[in-house]
Write an enzyme that holds these catalytic residues in place. Structure first.
Site, mmCIF file in Angstrom:
data_model
loop_
_atom_site.group_PDB
_atom_site.id
_atom_site.type_symbol
_atom_site.label_atom_id
_atom_site.label_comp_id
_atom_site.label_asym_id
_atom_site.label_seq_id
_atom_site.Cartn_x
_atom_site.Cartn_y
_atom_site.Cartn_z
ATOM 1 C CE1 TYR A 1 -3.746 -1.932 -0.498
ATOM 2 C CE2 TYR A 1 -4.541 -1.185 1.627
ATOM 3 C CZ TYR A 1 -4.746 -1.852 0.443
ATOM 4 O OH TYR A 1 -5.965 -2.457 0.196
ATOM 5 C CG ASP B 1 -5.411 -8.482 -0.957
ATOM 6 O OD1 ASP B 1 -6.618 -8.652 -0.719
ATOM 7 O OD2 ASP B 1 -5.004 -7.917 -1.983
#
Length: 421
Positions: A149, A309
């Site tokens: 990210y 994720d």
């Protein structure tokens, strides 16, 4: 007290009628938001009557925001989440070619929502690919601001990639790049500060809820100074800050080395008997297997962004899929929290009544728990289980359940409300 939630001395102060900003979302966001709010409101009323209620305040983001304001993320939206502290959102589509990596990431980074919390549990009646889904009860703490990210990338053939390659070879003396002339490059930052606050939140969560373990999931056998450091910083933190509440797998190994396996097992057994949280670690690929074969061995999961994720989607699939998987993005140091539907915008079924509002409804239950309105949250969980056990479901689950009754998005919400007792 005003209608604004406050954060003081490490705790949120919640009025009886707090203002909750919400983003409708793109695609099926419009389909699921209003039914979800009806369920949440019904649960609050069932729990508290007229004494408590949520005041919904719409704020704009995504396509709807762009159509009305010319921007995908108006300043007023961020200001609303900052002012009112706690909010909820439907799925958002990332605009292509607009210079925005992700609207979701923008929200998380602006408010520094460093925890992505994904609780995974099974509801009776929901189809599952695992033999004993009732044993699945895991809570994922995914680091939400670093790793990919915050990734830095350079595309092969560009000036920046060539400069970076030159720096690696000539300044850092790196000589293991297999195809240097055609390689793109990525850098993933992993900090001690970011790792510690994530793992600290996971351990506190386990202690407060009486959960048995925290598993640090990492790929430290390969990436020793990022993911390996994440694991080591986690053990250091547990042993320094939670000495009396935890027992680490690293300590077990030290006792085994110094005093033998029997002494180590005795120490572990004693720790469990005292109710201590067992802090352990597992390599990511091994965890993906273990979570399927031995889900009862893992309770709270602390992991970095990319690992989280993968793990979040696999564990969700074990209990019915992301259509009924809730999620939250939280900063436990400031009190900011945004609860969200964890699935995509599914534009191909928008407006058809096929969307499952379960993810957003359950995220609303998480919101209620965050406010301390646990009784209302329990009404939602209980009513959802009653609804699933009656096999009255939306199209995503209908195709997997024999003898099921097909309901539209709105009808599914109505059925849940009828099952609130």
């Amino acid at each position: 007290m005003s209608n604004t939630i406050q954060y003081q001395h490490g705790k949120i102060l919640v009025p009886d009628e707090p203002i909750i900003p919400f983003i409708e979302g793109d695609g099926i966001g419009k389909d699921i938001t209003e039914p979800s709010q009806r369920v949440i409101d019904a649960a609050v009323f069932a729990a508290y009557g007229d004494k408590k209620k949520l005041i919904w305040k719409e704020v704009l983001a995504g396509k709807k925001a762009f159509e009305l304001t010319g921007t995908y993320m108006p300043d007023e939206t961020l200001e609303a989440f900052q002012k009112y502290l706690v909010g909820i959102k439907g799925p958002l589509e990332t605009p292509v070619g607009e210079g925005i990596r992700s609207l979701n990431v923008a929200l998380r980074q602006t408010l520094d929502l460093y925890v992505c919390l994904r609780p995974i549990r099974w509801f009776k009646g929901v189809p599952s690919p695992v033999r004993y889904p009732e044993l699945v009860d895991m809570h994922i703490f995914r680091e939400n601001t670093e790793d990919i990210y915050a990734g830095i990338e350079f595309m092969t053939g560009t000036e920046k990639a060539n400069q970076f390659l030159d720096f690696l070879i000539n300044e850092m003396e790196v000589n293991v790049i297999r195809f240097p002339e055609t390689s793109s490059f990525g850098v993933k930052p992993v900090s001690k500060d970011g790792s510690e606050r994530l793992i600290r939140a996971a351990i506190k969560y386990a202690i407060e809820r009486g959960l048995p373990s925290v598993t640090i999931v990492h790929k430290g056998n390969i990436m020793k100074f990022t993911e390996g450091a994440f694991k080591n910083w986690g053990y250091d933190l547990a042993e320094a800050e939670f000495t009396h509440q935890t027992f680490t797998w690293r300590t077990f190994k030290q006792i085994e080395l110094e005093k033998g396996l029997d002494e180590a097992k005795n120490a572990l057994s004693k720790a469990k008997g005292m109710g201590k949280v067992i802090v352990k670690d597992v390599i990511t690929d091994a965890f993906l297997q273990e979570s399927l074969l031995h889900p009862f061995d893992h309770s709270v999961i602390a992991t970095l962004n990319l690992n989280g994720d993968y793990i979040s989607d696999q564990l969700a699939a074990m209990v019915g899929g992301i259509g009924i998987s809730p999620g939250a993005n939280i900063n436990y140091n400031s009190g900011y929290a945004i609860f969200e539907a964890t699935h995509g915008t599914a534009p191909n079924i928008a407006g058809t009544g096929k969307a499952n509002p379960g993810s957003l409804i359950l995220s609303g239950a998480m919101l209620l728990e965050y406010l301390g309105w646990d009784k209302a949250a329990e009404h939602i969980y209980d009513a959802m289980e009653h609804t699933f056990s009656k096999r009255r479901v939306t199209s995503d689950l209908y195709s997997m359940m024999e003898g099921a009754t097909l309901l539209s998005t709105s009808e599914f919400a109505d059925e849940i409300i009828r099952n609130i007792h």
